[in-house]
Design an enzyme around this catalytic site. Structure first.
Site, PDB file in Angstrom:
ATOM      1  N   SER A  20       0.829  -1.207   0.000  1.00  0.00           N
ATOM      2  CA  SER A  20       0.000   0.000   0.000  1.00  0.00           C
ATOM      3  C   SER A  20       0.866   1.261   0.000  1.00  0.00           C
ATOM      4  CB  SER A  20      -0.880   0.008   1.249  1.00  0.00           C
ATOM      5  OG  SER A  20      -1.528   1.256   1.344  1.00  0.00           O
ATOM      6  N   LYS A  71     -12.748  -5.551   4.080  1.00  0.00           N
ATOM      7  CA  LYS A  71     -13.677  -4.451   3.798  1.00  0.00           C
ATOM      8  C   LYS A  71     -15.134  -4.805   4.150  1.00  0.00           C
ATOM      9  CE  LYS A  71     -10.978  -2.016   0.312  1.00  0.00           C
ATOM     10  NZ  LYS A  71     -10.907  -1.498  -1.064  1.00  0.00           N
ATOM     11  N   GLY A 130     -15.178  -8.081 -12.691  1.00  0.00           N
ATOM     12  CA  GLY A 130     -14.849  -8.326 -11.288  1.00  0.00           C
ATOM     13  C   GLY A 130     -16.106  -8.230 -10.437  1.00  0.00           C
ATOM     14  N   ALA A 131     -16.096  -8.916  -9.292  1.00  0.00           N
ATOM     15  CA  ALA A 131     -17.278  -8.902  -8.421  1.00  0.00           C
ATOM     16  C   ALA A 131     -16.869  -8.831  -6.953  1.00  0.00           C
ATOM     17  CB  ALA A 131     -18.134 -10.147  -8.687  1.00  0.00           C
ATOM     18  N   ASN A 154     -17.556 -11.884 -14.245  1.00  0.00           N
ATOM     19  CA  ASN A 154     -16.613 -12.373 -13.232  1.00  0.00           C
ATOM     20  C   ASN A 154     -16.191 -13.805 -13.539  1.00  0.00           C
ATOM     21  OD1 ASN A 154     -15.180 -11.654 -10.845  1.00  0.00           O
ATOM     22  ND2 ASN A 154     -16.388 -13.174  -9.726  1.00  0.00           N
ATOM     23  N   ARG A 159     -20.441 -15.231  -8.048  1.00  0.00           N
ATOM     24  CA  ARG A 159     -20.172 -13.995  -7.286  1.00  0.00           C
ATOM     25  C   ARG A 159     -20.762 -12.784  -8.006  1.00  0.00           C
ATOM     26  NH1 ARG A 159     -14.462 -12.744  -5.116  1.00  0.00           N
ATOM     27  NH2 ARG A 159     -15.594 -11.499  -3.624  1.00  0.00           N
TER      28      ARG A 159
HETATM   29  P1  NAP Z   1     -11.325  -8.572  -4.257  1.00  0.00           P
HETATM   30  O1  NAP Z   1     -12.456  -8.181  -3.407  1.00  0.00           O
HETATM   31  O2  NAP Z   1     -10.358  -9.603  -3.774  1.00  0.00           O
HETATM   32  O3  NAP Z   1     -11.918  -9.068  -5.679  1.00  0.00           O
HETATM   33  C1  NAP Z   1     -11.051  -9.529  -6.687  1.00  0.00           C
HETATM   34  C2  NAP Z   1     -11.832  -9.718  -7.988  1.00  0.00           C
HETATM   35  O4  NAP Z   1     -10.887 -10.004  -9.020  1.00  0.00           O
HETATM   36  C3  NAP Z   1     -12.812 -10.887  -7.951  1.00  0.00           C
HETATM   37  O5  NAP Z   1     -13.880 -10.564  -8.782  1.00  0.00           O
HETATM   38  C4  NAP Z   1     -11.967 -12.041  -8.538  1.00  0.00           C
HETATM   39  O6  NAP Z   1     -12.734 -13.014  -9.198  1.00  0.00           O
HETATM   40  C5  NAP Z   1     -11.183 -11.289  -9.583  1.00  0.00           C
HETATM   41  N1  NAP Z   1      -9.906 -11.956  -9.893  1.00  0.00           N
HETATM   42  C6  NAP Z   1      -8.834 -12.091  -9.077  1.00  0.00           C
HETATM   43  N2  NAP Z   1      -7.829 -12.712  -9.731  1.00  0.00           N
HETATM   44  C7  NAP Z   1      -8.285 -12.970 -10.981  1.00  0.00           C
HETATM   45  C8  NAP Z   1      -7.705 -13.610 -12.128  1.00  0.00           C
HETATM   46  N3  NAP Z   1      -6.451 -14.082 -12.111  1.00  0.00           N
HETATM   47  N4  NAP Z   1      -8.466 -13.714 -13.236  1.00  0.00           N
HETATM   48  C9  NAP Z   1      -9.723 -13.257 -13.257  1.00  0.00           C
HETATM   49  N5  NAP Z   1     -10.340 -12.633 -12.200  1.00  0.00           N
HETATM   50  C10 NAP Z   1      -9.612 -12.503 -11.085  1.00  0.00           C
HETATM   51  O7  NAP Z   1     -10.423  -7.314  -4.649  1.00  0.00           O
HETATM   52  P2  NAP Z   1     -10.906  -5.791  -4.836  1.00  0.00           P
HETATM   53  O8  NAP Z   1     -10.770  -5.045  -3.576  1.00  0.00           O
HETATM   54  O9  NAP Z   1     -12.227  -5.803  -5.512  1.00  0.00           O
HETATM   55  O10 NAP Z   1      -9.765  -5.226  -5.810  1.00  0.00           O
HETATM   56  C11 NAP Z   1      -9.717  -5.581  -7.176  1.00  0.00           C
HETATM   57  C12 NAP Z   1      -8.623  -4.780  -7.877  1.00  0.00           C
HETATM   58  O11 NAP Z   1      -8.929  -3.389  -7.832  1.00  0.00           O
HETATM   59  C13 NAP Z   1      -7.237  -4.919  -7.228  1.00  0.00           C
HETATM   60  O12 NAP Z   1      -6.278  -4.961  -8.241  1.00  0.00           O
HETATM   61  C14 NAP Z   1      -7.096  -3.655  -6.410  1.00  0.00           C
HETATM   62  O13 NAP Z   1      -5.746  -3.263  -6.261  1.00  0.00           O
HETATM   63  C15 NAP Z   1      -7.843  -2.667  -7.290  1.00  0.00           C
HETATM   64  N6  NAP Z   1      -8.392  -1.513  -6.536  1.00  0.00           N
HETATM   65  C16 NAP Z   1      -8.002  -0.274  -6.919  1.00  0.00           C
HETATM   66  C17 NAP Z   1      -8.525   0.827  -6.291  1.00  0.00           C
HETATM   67  C18 NAP Z   1      -8.103   2.194  -6.743  1.00  0.00           C
HETATM   68  O14 NAP Z   1      -8.448   3.158  -6.069  1.00  0.00           O
HETATM   69  N7  NAP Z   1      -7.395   2.322  -7.844  1.00  0.00           N
HETATM   70  C19 NAP Z   1      -9.460   0.680  -5.251  1.00  0.00           C
HETATM   71  C20 NAP Z   1      -9.845  -0.613  -4.876  1.00  0.00           C
HETATM   72  C21 NAP Z   1      -9.295  -1.700  -5.534  1.00  0.00           C
HETATM   73  P3  NAP Z   1     -13.354 -14.274  -8.385  1.00  0.00           P
HETATM   74  O15 NAP Z   1     -14.541 -13.727  -7.649  1.00  0.00           O
HETATM   75  O16 NAP Z   1     -13.696 -15.242  -9.432  1.00  0.00           O
HETATM   76  O17 NAP Z   1     -12.258 -14.718  -7.451  1.00  0.00           O
END
Ligand code: NAP
Length: 287
Positions: A20, A71, A130-131, A154, A159
């Site tokens: 982070s 979260k 994504g979900a 997703n 999900r």
């Molecule tokens: P999370 O709750 O863990 O959700 C991850 C999501 O990504 C799920 O839908 C998961 O699918 C999918 N996923 C993970 N690995 C994958 C792969 N190899 N192939 C396909 N789908 C995959 O995480 P999150 O908090 O939503 O964060 C998601 C991303 O957004 C991260 O990269 C995070 O750094 C970024 N983010 C950025 C900001 C910003 O302000 N820029 C803010 C928040 C998050 P399944 O459900 O099938 O596992």
């Protein structure tokens, strides 16, 4: 900045927290505004989450950020939720006020502010890939911007279906699809948001969509910010689409959290500079 007996604490809790850049962002803003607050990050195992949160309350911290994987789990440990946290059912920012822990979701504001700068008119169908937690924030941000149709794609379709069940309402049409079908829906979407880590370092050669699947008049927001120009954004550029990288939502969520904790506006120019430097260093450290 001098740390003394009146220094107050803000922090990040999650697991892991190593990557982070929130400590650099918030500490630079506290320093710039001469606030006697420090921001640290704590890697907390899930079995200690409750105790950690109780401890932060007892220590009378200013507040804290919450990241993966807490979260949603944090909600039951809080006293009050603001309307955005209630709607998103996820919390990334907590303020301690009058001995009450109040939960907010500033990711919603981060995504909303990023899209508001778009050169395109924000209407038509939006596609979220994504979900997880970020996708939930994206749904609420899009809804607040007046979007009426959202498709969630997703890897694990159940999900995506669960998200549709949570958010579907009279004035919002929602549909869940599998990641394998994503190209079919992206071709008719005007806003595309990647809310997965696909394309994130060290797998920066991956993309959920190729240029053939991206309309030239669409806006593509990739929430991944390392690298800043992901393969998805390269493909979107090739298609002629508008691209927004993940740094803008990251900075804007931090701005909103800072405002909630201090009532003051942090200097955006300093946050941008600090974030870009931290991300460059991060790449070097990992190489
Ligand atoms: P999370 O709750 O863990 O959700 C991850 C999501 O990504 C799920 O839908 C998961 O699918 C999918 N996923 C993970 N690995 C994958 C792969 N190899 N192939 C396909 N789908 C995959 O995480 P999150 O908090 O939503 O964060 C998601 C991303 O957004 C991260 O990269 C995070 O750094 C970024 N983010 C950025 C900001 C910003 O302000 N820029 C803010 C928040 C998050 P399944 O459900 O099938 O596992």
């Amino acid at each position: 900045m001098e740390i003394n007996s009146e220094t107050r604490l803000c922090c990040l809790i999650g697991h892991p927290v190593k990557h982070s850049i929130s400590p650099q962002l918030h500490n630079s803003a506290f320093k710039h505004l001469g606030l006697n607050i420090v921001y640290l990050s704590f890697d907390i195992e899930s079995r200690y989450l409750r105790r950690a949160v109780e401890g932060l309350k007892s220590l009378n911290v200013v507040g804290f950020n919450v990241t993966i994987p807490y979260k949603v789990a944090i909600i039951k440990l809080l006293d009050v939720l603001d309307s955005t946290a209630k709607e998103t059912r996820a919390v990334n920012t907590v303020v301690l006020k009058n001995n009450e822990l109040i939960g907010y979701n500033t990711d919603v504001e981060g995504i909303k502010r990023s899209l508001l700068d778009s050169r395109n008119t924000l209407d038509g169908r939006a596609l979220i890939i994504g979900a997880g937690g970020a996708a939930r924030a994206a749904v609420v941000a899009l809804k607040n911007l007046g979007i009426k149709e959202i498709v969630i794609a997703n890897r694990r379709i159940w999900r995506a279906a669960a998200l549709v069940r949570i958010f579907k309402m009279n004035d919002l049409e929602m549909k869940s699809v599998s990641l394998a079908e994503v190209g079919r829906y992206s071709r008719t979407s005007s806003i595309i948001i990647n809310a997965t880590p696909i394309g994130m370092w060290p797998r920066q050669d991956e993309t959920p969509l190729s240029s053939n699947d991206i309309p030239g008049n669409s806006t593509v927001l990739d929430l991944v910010y390392n690298p800043l120009k992901t393969k998805l954004l390269e493909e979107a550029e090739k298609a002629g689409a508008e691209t927004i990288n993940g740094l803008k939502p990251l900075i804007e969520q931090a701005v909103k959290s800072f405002e909630l904790w201090t009532g003051l506006h942090p200097p955006r120019d300093i946050l941008w500079r600090v974030a870009e430097e931290a991300l460059k260093k991060w790449g070097r450290d990992e190489d």
